[in-house]
Design an enzyme around this catalytic site. Structure first.
Site, PDB file in Angstrom:
ATOM      1  N   LYS A 116      -8.544  57.345 -56.573  1.00 19.73           N
ATOM      2  CA  LYS A 116      -9.253  56.273 -55.868  1.00 19.73           C
ATOM      3  C   LYS A 116      -9.450  55.097 -56.835  1.00 19.73           C
ATOM      4  CE  LYS A 116      -9.906  59.492 -52.634  1.00 19.73           C
ATOM      5  NZ  LYS A 116      -9.289  60.816 -52.739  1.00 19.73           N
ATOM      6  N   HIS A 155     -15.401  59.367 -54.181  1.00 19.73           N
ATOM      7  CA  HIS A 155     -15.395  58.020 -53.608  1.00 19.73           C
ATOM      8  C   HIS A 155     -16.490  57.131 -54.173  1.00 19.73           C
ATOM      9  CE1 HIS A 155     -12.335  58.632 -50.428  1.00 19.73           C
ATOM     10  NE2 HIS A 155     -12.706  59.891 -50.560  1.00 19.73           N
ATOM     11  N   SER A 179     -16.258  60.596 -47.495  1.00 27.85           N
ATOM     12  CA  SER A 179     -14.985  59.895 -47.396  1.00 27.85           C
ATOM     13  C   SER A 179     -14.673  59.361 -46.010  1.00 27.85           C
ATOM     14  CB  SER A 179     -13.847  60.825 -47.835  1.00 27.85           C
ATOM     15  OG  SER A 179     -13.779  61.973 -46.998  1.00 27.85           O
TER      16      SER A 179
END
Length: 413
Positions: free
Chosen positions: A245, A214, A186
């Protein structure tokens, strides 16, 4: 008796220094949100380039409508945990959807991504086990590892050979060995070599958990993440992911093909003893997963945008910490310079993340950008042009080795 906050002395001093210099980079308020990529910050219309909204799905009409219908049908919250009254029909629908999307037999939902790591790690490992974690792991992985009571062994970041050596030394120790890595890290945006890690774990009879927080929706032909991108989904024992996300909501999940995976519902305390996700969040995620499954154009646009930002910042001579990904971290020489650059960008209508020690690998000071599929050509151009101004200022000060404190003083002039 000392003050209970004395243990945070260094952090408090650093915070006071930043506040004295201007805006608080860790308490930014989005006063109004206009779109996935624009908001009002400090009374100014600002391009958002640090939100992890990779697919720009937070304003998707289908997701919004699904959430609105869920509120009207189920209310605003569940008021209970999953082991009490907190399992609604759409929680089970989401878990089925997740399992199918990840090509797994089982899915398990959590109220946040942070809790997903806590719940999975606490449920999978105990005091008689050994957990091997990448040195650059997210705080939620470290916290879950500690909470599990397992023996924790750190291996060098993205280094399968070091993992191999450490597993070799552990032969005969512990009941089970669990290896934990992330698909995309990240902070810097670098990818884990999942296939190599899978080979090492199979050699030693260990388990492999991949946190695709991610990389979900970002990597792989179907958007399942880094393991799918490397063609080794069948070698991964457990997945963790987040809804905050690419999926544009709040929550997290675990997924697996292990035949006994469902026992986690009865032994993972972070899953058992917290209120379940709000029905609106659940419904929007179901809609988001279906969109990702059926349409790869958002993912294609994300990578085009990321490549454009990456190439332009690289051409400016800025130090970028990892190969191209939707996370583009620019390394600066120290905290003061990073704060100065962050402030300049915000004044110019560009929000990025300021990342400083101790929350960064190797004590680096970073400007962290996260690119979105929703960024327009004009927005990307504006972001890059403001970085160009920062690069010029840094270059102008470099020959005289002027201290960053002098640059910060100029920022206040």
């Amino acid at each position: 008796m000392t003050d209970i906050f004395d243990k945070y002395g260094d952090i408090a001093v650093r915070r006071d220094r930043l506040l004295d210099a201007g805006a608080d980079p860790f308490n930014v308020c989005l006063e109004e949100v206009y779109s996935p990529t624009e908001a009002k910050v400090n009374g100014r219309r600002t391009i958002l380039a640090g939100t992890n909204n990779y697919l720009g799905i937070t304003f998707d009409p289908d997701c919004i409508e699904a959430a609105a219908q869920a509120i009207r049908k189920h209310g605003t919250g569940t008021t209970g945990s999953r082991i009490a009254n907190g399992t609604y029909a759409n929680h089970r629908q989401l878990e089925d959807e997740l399992a199918s999307f990840m090509n797994c037999r089982y899915g398990l939902g959590f109220p946040t991504g942070y809790q997903a790591n806590l719940g999975m790690l606490v449920g999978l490992a105990g005091p008689k086990d050994v957990m091997l974690i990448d040195a650059d792991s997210h705080a939620s992985i470290y916290d879950g590892a500690r909470l599990s009571g397992a023996t924790i062994v750190r291996f060098r970041h993205n280094d399968p050979a070091d993992l191999d050596r450490r597993l070799s030394r552990l032969e005969g120790e512990g009941q089970s060995h669990l290896v934990v890595v992330e698909g995309i890290y990240s902070m810097l945006g670098d990818r884990a070599p999942i296939a190599e890690f899978a080979e090492v774990k199979e050699k030693h009879g260990a388990y492999l958990l991949v946190d695709e927080a991610h990389s979900l929706g970002v990597l792989g032909p179907n958007g399942r993440g880094a393991a799918e991108a490397e063609g080794v989904s069948d070698k991964v024992d457990f997945y963790v992911g987040t809804f905050s996300k690419s999926l544009g909501s709040v929550g997290g999940f675990g997924a697996s093909n292990h035949p006994r995976f469902e026992v986690l519902r009865y032994c993972s305390r972070p899953y058992m003893y917290t209120a379940s996700s709000a029905p609106a969040n659940v419904a929007s995620v179901v809609a988001a997963i279906r969109q990702i499954r059926n349409d790869s154009t958002l993912r294609d646009r994300l990578w085009r945008n990321a490549d454009q930002v990456y190439q332009r910042l690289l051409a400016l001579g800025l130090k970028i910490c990892a190969p191209m990904s939707p996370i583009i971290a620019v390394q600066l020489p120290d905290i003061e310079t990073a704060y100065y650059a962050w402030s300049r960008l915000l004044e110019a209508g560009v929000y990025v993340n300021l990342a400083v020690p101790p929350g960064t690998p190797h004590g680096e000071s970073l400007l962290r950008c996260s690119v979105s599929a929703a960024h327009t050509e004009a927005q990307i151009d504006h972001i890059c042009r403001q970085f160009e101004g920062i690069a010029r200022e840094l270059a102008a000060h470099a020959p005289q080795a002027e201290p960053a404190s002098a640059m910060m003083a100029q920022a206040g002039d």
